[in-house]
Design an enzyme around this catalytic site. Sequence first.
Site: not given
Ligand code: KIV
Length: 266
Positions: A46-47, A85, A115, A117, A184
Amino acid sequence: MNKKIRVSTILKRKSEGVKITALTAYDYTFGYLLDEAGVDLILVGDSCGNVCAGYETTLPVTVDEVVYHTRSVRQGVKHALLVADMPFMSYQETPELALHNAGRFMKEGGAEAVKVEGGEHICETVRRMVEIGIPVMGHLGFTPQSVHEFGGYKVRGQDSKEAEKMKADALALQDAGMFAVVLEKVPAQLAKEISEMLTIPTIGIGAGPHCDGQILVSYDMLGLFDKVQFKFARRYASLADDIRNAVNGYCDDVKSSNFPSQDESY
Ligand code: KIV
């Protein structure tokens, strides 16, 4: 030739003591380049909200946006394990909502895992996803979707209370059936202890050298997103400078009628 990486391969890497390589991708071109280079795991993070959309945080990222990015990356990835994510509020509300959205990342995006959190509080949701065959990866330490609760981009687990809580969360996620956990911005010693405690692999980002694998945001490690330089994000290229130089060269050539040449014309 690179072999197909599956969840079982990621787990085996830990038992064999072979480090896991992971990077983020958001489109087809990056997908095939990282895959060709032999990265084990590609995360559609989600980056994308930060580096593709220019948002300050990852919070505005939507399910539709991650589905779109995942589907684009999917076209280029043949070998790496493709993980999507789950964005903010796509899994926190109810397990049913989480199942629905995880299903979209797999059916519409072609992801092979998701993924999420968080720690103990998301374990029921994780169990439900794993039960129906959705592999889940965790994310502890500095979890960007909680940036406002944390009050900034700080290292997590520096005091003993927070460190103990992170260890309990890691064990709970493993018990819930996760196949790996991202750590992280965690002190290297704490990440070492968590990695030794778990049978599933840890994948570090700013968590020192003792994790079972490492992940970075590809735009950071390639020097493409160069507005900020994180201490943990080693730069392996300077693509932002390469692009600036290339675009300047192109503009100069167009203005001076040096482009296109005879050979570049019909
Ligand atoms: O969103 C992302 O890129 C991440 C990584 C930094 C692990 O969660």
